[in-house]
Design an enzyme around this catalytic site. Sequence first.
Site, PDB file in Angstrom:
ATOM      1  N   ASP A  91       0.850  -1.189   0.000  1.00 20.63           N
ATOM      2  CA  ASP A  91       0.000   0.000   0.000  1.00 20.63           C
ATOM      3  C   ASP A  91       0.888   1.242   0.000  1.00 20.63           C
ATOM      4  O   ASP A  91       1.863   1.322   0.753  1.00 20.63           O
ATOM      5  CB  ASP A  91      -0.902  -0.020   1.239  1.00 20.63           C
ATOM      6  CG  ASP A  91      -1.926   1.100   1.235  1.00 20.63           C
ATOM      7  OD1 ASP A  91      -3.060   0.846   0.820  1.00 20.63           O
ATOM      8  OD2 ASP A  91      -1.572   2.223   1.659  1.00 20.63           O
ATOM      9  N   ILE A  92       0.548   2.205  -0.856  1.00 24.41           N
ATOM     10  CA  ILE A  92       1.298   3.462  -0.887  1.00 24.41           C
ATOM     11  C   ILE A  92       0.843   4.327   0.289  1.00 24.41           C
ATOM     12  O   ILE A  92      -0.360   4.580   0.460  1.00 24.41           O
ATOM     13  CB  ILE A  92       1.057   4.215  -2.214  1.00 24.41           C
ATOM     14  CG1 ILE A  92       1.491   3.338  -3.397  1.00 24.41           C
ATOM     15  CG2 ILE A  92       1.810   5.543  -2.234  1.00 24.41           C
ATOM     16  CD1 ILE A  92       1.130   3.927  -4.750  1.00 24.41           C
TER      17      ILE A  92
ATOM     18  N   ASN B  79      -2.943  12.914  -3.702  1.00 23.81           N
ATOM     19  CA  ASN B  79      -4.025  13.374  -4.590  1.00 23.81           C
ATOM     20  C   ASN B  79      -4.501  14.776  -4.212  1.00 23.81           C
ATOM     21  O   ASN B  79      -4.716  15.627  -5.079  1.00 23.81           O
ATOM     22  CB  ASN B  79      -5.206  12.407  -4.517  1.00 23.81           C
ATOM     23  CG  ASN B  79      -5.070  11.253  -5.490  1.00 23.81           C
ATOM     24  OD1 ASN B  79      -4.410  11.375  -6.516  1.00 23.81           O
ATOM     25  ND2 ASN B  79      -5.690  10.135  -5.168  1.00 23.81           N
TER      26      ASN B  79
ATOM     27  N   ASP C  79      -2.015   9.443 -10.307  1.00 24.66           N
ATOM     28  CA  ASP C  79      -1.891   8.356 -11.286  1.00 24.66           C
ATOM     29  C   ASP C  79      -0.429   8.063 -11.594  1.00 24.66           C
ATOM     30  O   ASP C  79      -0.022   6.899 -11.694  1.00 24.66           O
ATOM     31  CB  ASP C  79      -2.624   8.724 -12.580  1.00 24.66           C
ATOM     32  CG  ASP C  79      -4.138   8.678 -12.423  1.00 24.66           C
ATOM     33  OD1 ASP C  79      -4.615   8.146 -11.401  1.00 24.66           O
ATOM     34  OD2 ASP C  79      -4.839   9.178 -13.325  1.00 24.66           O
TER      35      ASP C  79
ATOM     36  N   GLU D 127      -4.654   2.415  -4.279  1.00 24.66           N
ATOM     37  CA  GLU D 127      -3.196   2.357  -4.152  1.00 24.66           C
ATOM     38  C   GLU D 127      -2.734   1.027  -3.549  1.00 24.66           C
ATOM     39  O   GLU D 127      -1.618   0.927  -3.035  1.00 24.66           O
ATOM     40  CB  GLU D 127      -2.711   3.520  -3.279  1.00 24.66           C
ATOM     41  CG  GLU D 127      -3.100   3.444  -1.807  1.00 24.66           C
ATOM     42  CD  GLU D 127      -4.498   3.973  -1.489  1.00 24.66           C
ATOM     43  OE1 GLU D 127      -4.716   4.377  -0.333  1.00 24.66           O
ATOM     44  OE2 GLU D 127      -5.356   3.996  -2.384  1.00 24.66           O
TER      45      GLU D 127
END
Length: 314
Positions: A190-191, A198, A207, A233
């Site tokens: 997971d980011i 965002n 993106d 993500e």
Amino acid sequence: MCKKIILTASTDIANLLIINEGLTKTKNAVCIIDRNYTITFCNEVMAALFGLPLQQIIGQSQEDILHEAYSRNTGINIGSDSVHDWLKEIKKNQRNLQENEFVLSSTDGDVFKLYRVKVSSGEHIVIGTKITELIETQKQLKGTLKKLDELAKTCELTGLPNRRHILECLEKEFYRAKRYSSMFAVIIADIDHFKKVNDTYGHSVGDETIIHFSKLVKDNLRETDMVGRIGGEEFVIVLPNTDQVNATILANRIRESVANCPLPLESNQPLRVTSSFGVSQFLTSDEDKSEVVKRADEALYIAKNSGRNKVHSY
């Protein structure tokens, strides 16, 4: 009575002339081969398939004609190293089969589907239809269907397997491990703070961040490993023949790679992101793939809640 016989004979001749003209003008390939394997009728389309002028075909044996075409490398592409064996197979079918269908290609690239029938008098009638365009259409359709299948399995943004496809791969690996008592591990990645990316930089940079992260993950995997994006993500990595210890080592290598490789931005300083990982190993007691995924997900939760930019195994 005599007048009626003459009328019938005239009608038969007229019909034969009509049939002859039709067979001569049709776009289908047509020929008649007598019981001695001599060609007694051939239209221009069939002559082109033989690769010889029409006047060189009528009254000649099919074997001589096909040998001549073969020697000139014109007409029918026999698809065999031995013209003798090929002709032998043709005569075998003519002797033993009342009728048969077959496909032939020509040296100029055309493809014909031919139908042969043996009539009661012993002659063979061969009729062929050009299917070159049909074959090409089928190839294009097959290619289109393949592309559609790939699109249905692929994340449009990253080019990685999508959620459905990676979970199908995981399920196959689960049953393989069950059957052969082999090993595999699962990593959920997971980011970190992706919503902040965002909100701060916009969705286009978000993106780019996902694409950047995907590439870094792929660069650290073996050919046999699989990674897919399961949403937002979050990613799943499936590692065949890998235990939890080695999966944890890999997860840390990816984590360091992400942390040390910021995303270049056109108008700002490079964007540094981090990522967290949950690792789990298949257990023989697992009844379903979801049990492995659940442990990896719980491990990810611990990694994120203990400060992020971490790997936790469970």
